[in-house]
Design a protein around this motif. Structure first.
Motif, PDB file in Angstrom:
ATOM      1  N   GLU A  48       0.815  -1.212   0.000  1.00 34.22           N
ATOM      2  CA  GLU A  48       0.000   0.000   0.000  1.00 34.22           C
ATOM      3  C   GLU A  48       0.850   1.265   0.000  1.00 34.22           C
TER       4      GLU A  48
ATOM      5  N   GLU B 208       0.729   4.295  -2.773  1.00 35.20           N
ATOM      6  CA  GLU B 208       0.605   5.719  -2.478  1.00 35.20           C
ATOM      7  C   GLU B 208       1.736   6.506  -3.131  1.00 35.20           C
TER       8      GLU B 208
ATOM      9  N   TYR C  78      -7.089   4.702  -7.221  1.00 34.74           N
ATOM     10  CA  TYR C  78      -6.963   3.325  -7.683  1.00 34.74           C
ATOM     11  C   TYR C  78      -8.157   2.899  -8.535  1.00 34.74           C
TER      12      TYR C  78
ATOM     13  N   TRP D  71      -3.278  -3.097  -5.235  1.00 37.02           N
ATOM     14  CA  TRP D  71      -3.727  -1.808  -5.740  1.00 37.02           C
ATOM     15  C   TRP D  71      -3.321  -1.652  -7.195  1.00 37.02           C
TER      16      TRP D  71
END
Length: 247
Positions: A188, A192, A215, A239
């Motif tokens: 994650e 980002e 996303y 993601w």
């Protein structure tokens, strides 16, 4: 670690910001030794002469290479190649080029592609930055795929991440206007990072709907890898980010 390869990049080094990316001295991949199976060896020895590409060939005429005009997709770091082979078989009207530095993965993909009789797939066993800079024409790609690159989670190693401003600008120049840069990661924090870099990059627009931005849901055309399926069972997240070249 993903079953996709952890691939490569370079960032600013002693030669300065105007030097080609591959000469800036910092790579985001580590070559790993590994035993070669009989099938992998066959791929490298028997199939490579037909489907393999090298930097020495220079700038490619992709229409001549594939013998037709078609959408072109490049995948950086295809690991053992299962996802890329599946895409090539499922989409015979699209041409695919895979870039991977690890011999077992290249050999496995070549062996499988040959067994399935695929003619719309070619492979580089080279540094991806050099392939993009030296071999692929500007505006020639429909999509560039970067699935599960090494996240280099330690802060001191973030400079090794492939998704950097200079890299995404290089990708933009190789995409046609309207073409897409598709990334996926199981970290994650790296997702980002990717979104932050891409949102600041000129000439791109995020394709995500407002309710899911930055996303997108996993597209059906991206095959589910064994690693990802295992992660889903364990409750791990993945993601996807897809950005379109707009200028």
């Amino acid at each position: 670690m993903s079953d996709q390869s952890r691939d490569e990049t370079a960032t600013t080094g002693p030669e300065g910001p105007d030097a080609p990316l591959h000469r800036r001295g910092i790579k985001s991949y580590v070559l790993r030794a590994g035993r070669m199976t009989q099938a992998q060896t066959r791929g490298l020895e028997e199939v490579w002469p037909r489907l393999g590409l090298t930097l020495a060939e220079g700038r490619q005429d992709l229409d001549a290479l594939f013998g037709r005009r078609a959408p072109r997709v490049v995948e950086i770091g295809f690991g053992m190649g299962a996802s890329l082979v599946e895409q090539a078989e499922t989409h015979p009207d699209t041409d695919f080029i895979g870039i991977e530095v690890h011999a077992p993965g290249v050999g496995k993909l070549l062996d499988e592609a040959d067994k399935r009789g695929l003619t719309n797939l070619r492979v580089y066993r080279e540094d991806a930055l050099r392939v993009l800079e030296e071999c692929l024409p500007e505006g020639s790609l429909e999509t560039l795929q970067l699935f599960f690159p090494d996240p280099w989670p330690k802060k001191k190693h973030h400079k090794r991440r492939i998704v950097q401003p200079a890299f995404v600008e290089l990708v933009r120049t190789r995409l046609r206007v309207g073409g897409t840069f598709h990334m996926a990661t199981d970290w994650e924090a790296y997702a980002e990072w990717m979104a932050e870099v891409m949102d600041a990059a000129p000439g791109y627009a995020n394709t995500a709907a407002p309710e899911t931005a930055p996303y997108v849901p996993r597209p059906e055309f991206r095959p589910l890898t064994k690693f990802e399926a295992r992660g889903e069972r364990l409750g791990h997240g993945v993601w996807d980010l897809i950005y379109r070249r707009v200028e």
